[in-house]
Motif scaffolding. Structure first.
Motif, PDB file in Angstrom:
ATOM      1  N   ARG B 113       0.837  -1.208   0.000  1.00 47.56           N
ATOM      2  CA  ARG B 113       0.000   0.000   0.000  1.00 47.56           C
ATOM      3  C   ARG B 113       0.863   1.246   0.000  1.00 47.56           C
ATOM      4  O   ARG B 113       0.529   2.238  -0.637  1.00 47.56           O
ATOM      5  CB  ARG B 113      -0.961  -0.028   1.190  1.00 47.56           C
ATOM      6  CG  ARG B 113      -2.052  -1.060   0.966  1.00 47.56           C
ATOM      7  CD  ARG B 113      -3.071  -1.070   2.061  1.00 47.56           C
ATOM      8  NE  ARG B 113      -3.977   0.062   1.980  1.00 47.56           N
ATOM      9  CZ  ARG B 113      -5.077   0.160   2.710  1.00 47.56           C
ATOM     10  NH1 ARG B 113      -5.407  -0.803   3.561  1.00 47.56           N
ATOM     11  NH2 ARG B 113      -5.853   1.205   2.606  1.00 47.56           N
ATOM     12  N   LEU B 115       3.800   1.539  -1.393  1.00 53.84           N
ATOM     13  CA  LEU B 115       4.351   1.710  -2.737  1.00 53.84           C
ATOM     14  C   LEU B 115       3.288   2.216  -3.708  1.00 53.84           C
ATOM     15  O   LEU B 115       3.565   3.064  -4.546  1.00 53.84           O
ATOM     16  CB  LEU B 115       4.970   0.400  -3.235  1.00 53.84           C
ATOM     17  CG  LEU B 115       6.208  -0.082  -2.461  1.00 53.84           C
ATOM     18  CD1 LEU B 115       6.695  -1.414  -3.015  1.00 53.84           C
ATOM     19  CD2 LEU B 115       7.334   0.949  -2.472  1.00 53.84           C
ATOM     20  N   GLU B 116       2.061   1.689  -3.566  1.00 53.56           N
ATOM     21  CA  GLU B 116       1.021   2.178  -4.491  1.00 53.56           C
ATOM     22  C   GLU B 116       0.667   3.636  -4.197  1.00 53.56           C
ATOM     23  O   GLU B 116       0.135   4.329  -5.044  1.00 53.56           O
ATOM     24  CB  GLU B 116      -0.210   1.259  -4.519  1.00 53.56           C
ATOM     25  CG  GLU B 116      -1.068   1.305  -3.282  1.00 53.56           C
ATOM     26  CD  GLU B 116      -2.275   0.355  -3.347  1.00 53.56           C
ATOM     27  OE1 GLU B 116      -2.214  -0.641  -4.089  1.00 53.56           O
ATOM     28  OE2 GLU B 116      -3.249   0.619  -2.635  1.00 53.56           O
ATOM     29  N   MET B 117       1.007   4.084  -3.010  1.00 60.99           N
ATOM     30  CA  MET B 117       0.775   5.501  -2.697  1.00 60.99           C
ATOM     31  C   MET B 117       1.981   6.358  -3.052  1.00 60.99           C
ATOM     32  O   MET B 117       2.045   7.529  -2.676  1.00 60.99           O
ATOM     33  CB  MET B 117       0.445   5.652  -1.214  1.00 60.99           C
ATOM     34  CG  MET B 117      -0.965   5.218  -0.912  1.00 60.99           C
ATOM     35  SD  MET B 117      -1.415   5.634   0.760  1.00 60.99           S
ATOM     36  CE  MET B 117      -1.425   4.052   1.497  1.00 60.99           C
ATOM     37  N   GLY B 118       2.940   5.761  -3.704  1.00 64.18           N
ATOM     38  CA  GLY B 118       4.084   6.548  -4.165  1.00 64.18           C
ATOM     39  C   GLY B 118       5.159   6.765  -3.104  1.00 64.18           C
ATOM     40  O   GLY B 118       6.002   7.658  -3.246  1.00 64.18           O
TER      41      GLY B 118
END
Lengths: 380, 353
Positions: B113, B115-118
């Motif tokens: 999560r 990583l998917e949020m940058g």
């Protein structure tokens, strides 16, 4: 960083004129409205003027407006107070599965205390069916409580038809209009409403003040016992400043209603057109047309609502997943589940609600941020 | 541009100070409390999942002026930790749910999560250290020897270690409390968490019963020859090596030496019966090497609090090793993890079969 507020269904900025209107009652005119001397009478007068103004704006009588501390109190009072005062007729209540928790939890409380409650289902747009409602009516049905429009998906219920049906069966009809006041015109008399909850901070008033409209002649038990304020039905020293400000905010909101609706509808419709283009699988929740002007609610694929909300916040965008009241528990929204969404899609839902100060540029920024978020290759 | 770190904040002193240190080191820090478990509506104070923990973490984040959020991991936690925990006990094994939580929740779901949020990294308040040697990320003991928390982290993969920061790597606990006090964090004197976060009052058996609705499973205590010695309360009440609470008096010390879930029997024995010369471990993860190819000397811990002892590890085909102790060990317990060290480095580990 840009800050864009897109959560007007949670609360609104207090209108400067409303703040201005309340200040004297926090400063020099601090009297208790129940006191007989001049300082008290001034407060009393301010409250009664506000009551007349608010009553006029809903086309009802001043004596039919009761001030409360919130929309939640108005809902609690209406559900419990009407059920208990009229239980001789019966102990059955009809409501819907998508009500605000203030209504649902009040109904659950009554269930623990000998009442029976029917929770009407809704279709995939979030609408109840009048046929279902009529089927649910029993001899002992004492109260129907159906919200005017939903806080999460903005779907507007066929309130006029519900009221007619309730009249035909001689059942009291209460509606939670918290999300609607300031967004739609409400003529409570013409709509034949029996009771209606409102909350000031949803239309530019301050927090901590609301009202219950209750048609003259309908019996209600007190929720709060004590002094004889509000015609002996709602005890507690009145929030003079809040009440005055609520009346002012309501007046301004209703005077500006046409503009407000026009502007928010344009923003909403553009958002409904543009947001699904960002990535595959974005789904609009709620009815395409029968929805509040400023409300959009989308389920985004592959990324849960709480993650998305956090990313939006880090870009200065305030939105909400589910309703603010369930923001701590992070349960999938009962409204979306009732509309038939699966748990994942319900958890992936985000609500944006526009307000008067939002512009096309705000929407441009939201679209740009969403595009950026969904361009991250770590989203599988 | 500043690197972005998402730190898991439990509301305890360790993760609070870890967040403070990250900020001081110039990272762009975001604090997150993972909502993983709520036992009905009741909130136990001090457990890592309670509302009061959220309040504490939020207060720390406010003080540090970092953004703070609560993210939901409940469904994943229930599947991958709670269900694993109860199922293992019902199979007569003694699981370590904290290892499962690190493996599947903190360093997998949480990292994904982030990583998917940058984000660039995640961080936690574990006392452990990540060092990069050549092309490999190594998990190394923390400077604080008595607080070292590498044991429950042996499952970390290269990918996970590459994105993990342990800000407390070179700190002692006393120093951490000092920093917390100096920063005026209210959690400076908060006691350390001791038990499994979702079980209150050490009542594992009560938790398992409530969670699974398993019916009463009384059965027999037997000796190694099959003689019935008494009645047990259900196998999930017991663990290998347990001596207390058996309710059996034989005049000499008596221990749980084996749990037979199929027959619902518990074998009791004496001191000798709970000694092992070796064990088999599976579900392996090696950190310092890709794969163990030949017999290897190491030290090992067979449970969280165990003393580290000398062993030789023999690879045995696919995802399995035989571990031979230099000295026989007491109460080797299946379901627990064995973790291998070579000096300061975590070689890897696996689950005892």
């Amino acid at each position: 960083m840009k800050k864009i507020y897109l959560d007007h269904a949670a609360t609104t900025r207090t209108r400067p004129e409303a703040i201005e209107a309340m200040l004297p009652y926090l400063n020099n005119f601090y009297g208790n409205a129940a006191s007989i001397y001049e300082l008290g009478r001034q407060s009393k007068k301010a409250i009664e003027t506000a009551r007349e103004k608010i009553a006029g704006l809903f086309n009802v009588q001043p004596k039919e407006i009761f001030f409360t501390s919130s929309g939640t109190e108005a809902d609690n009072w209406a559900i419990k107070g009407l059920a208990y005062a009229n239980q001789k007729k019966g102990k059955h209540i009809i409501t819907s599965k998508i009500e605000h928790h203030a209504v649902l939890h009040s109904c659950q409380f009554l269930e623990k205390n000998g009442f029976e409650v029917t929770y009407l289902p809704v279709n995939s747009d979030g609408l109840i069916s009048i046929a279902d409602l009529e089927k649910a009516i029993r001899k002992d049905t004492v109260l129907i409580s159906i919200m005017f429009a939903n806080n999460e998906v903005g779907t507007i219920q066929p309130v006029s038809e519900i009221a007619k049906l309730a009249d035909r069966y001689n059942i009291i009809f209460h509606t939670d209009a918290v999300q609607v006041v300031g967004n739609l015109e409400i003529d409570a008399n013409k709509l034949s409403l029996d009771a209606m909850s409102i909350s000031a901070h949803k239309f530019g008033g301050p927090k901590g003040v609301g009202a219950l409209y209750l048609r003259d002649g309908i019996k209600i038990e007190n929720l709060l016992h004590g002094g004889s304020q509000e015609r002996d039905l709602r005890a507690g020293t009145q929030n003079v400043a809040g009440i005055v400000a609520m009346a002012k905010a309501l007046e301004l909101a209703i005077n500006d209603l046409k503009n407000h609706q026009h502007k928010l509808t344009l923003l909403r419709d553009r958002a409904i057109l543009e947001i699904p283009k960002i990535t595959k699988g974005i789904k609009l929740n709620g009815h395409r047309e029968k929805r509040l002007a400023g409300n959009i609610n989308f389920s985004f694929p592959k990324i849960s609502g709480d993650s998305l909300l956090m990313m939006l916040d880090m870009k200065g965008i305030a939105a909400s997943s589910g309703s603010a009241c369930s923001a701590l528990s992070i349960e999938p929204s009962h409204v979306l589940l009732a509309m038939g969404l699966d748990r994942q899609m319900a958890k992936n839902a985000i609500r944006f609600t526009f307000g008067d100060e939002n512009t096309d540029e705000d929407l441009d920024y939201l679209l740009a941020v969403l595009r950026e978020i969904f361009s991250n290759t770590n989203i599988l | 541009m500043k690197k972005k770190v998402m730190i898991g904040m439990s509301g305890g002193v360790d993760s609070s100070v870890a967040a403070a240190l990250l900020k001081e080191q110039g990272y762009d820090v975001v604090g997150v409390t993972m909502q993983i478990w709520q036992d009905g509506k009741k909130e136990e104070n001090g457990s890592c999942c309670s509302l009061s923990a959220v309040d504490d973490a939020r207060r720390v984040a406010d003080k540090l002026e970092i953004p703070y959020y609560v993210l939901d991991f409940k469904e994943s936690f229930e599947q991958k930790v709670i269900n694993y925990f109860t199922e293992e006990y019902l199979k007569g094994r003694t699981p370590n749910p904290c290892i499962a939580c690190n493996r599947y929740i903190k360093f997998d779901d949480f990292l994904k999560r982030a990583l998917e949020m940058g984000m660039d990294y995640i961080a936690t308040g574990h006392y452990a250290s990540v060092v990069k040697k050549d092309d490999r990320y190594l998990l190394k003991r923390s400077a604080s020897l008595n607080k070292d928390q590498t044991y429950p982290l042996y499952t970390l993969t290269q990918e996970q270690l590459a994105h993990t920061i342990f800000p407390l790597a070179s700190y002692e606990k006393t120093k951490v409390r000092e920093i917390a006090a100096k920063l005026g964090l209210g959690v400076a004197t908060k006691p350390d968490s001791q038990d499994i976060c979702f079980v209150s009052n050490h009542d594992y058996a009560g938790f398992i019963e409530k969670q699974t609705g398993v019916p009463n499973q009384h059965g027999n205590f037997i000796d190694k020859d099959g003689k019935i010695l008494g009645r047990h309360k259900g196998i999930y009440h017991y663990t290998i090596g347990q001596r207390k609470g058996l309710g059996i008096a034989t005049g000499k010390p008596i221990f749980v030496s084996r749990i037979n879930a199929e027959k619902n029997e518990i074998v009791l024995g004496d001191e000798k019966d709970i000694l092992s010369n070796s064990l088999i471990a599976g579900d392996l993860n090696f950190i310092a090497v890709d794969k163990l190819l030949e017999p290897t000397k190491a030290t090992a811990k067979i449970r969280y609090g165990a003393k580290e002892v000398a062993v030789t590890i023999f690879p045995r085909g696919k995802d399995e090793v035989e571990v031979v102790f230099d000295q026989p060990q007491r109460a080797v317990t299946n379901g627990q993890s064995i973790v291998f060290y070579q000096n300061e480095i975590v070689l890897g580990g696996g689950i005892i079969k």
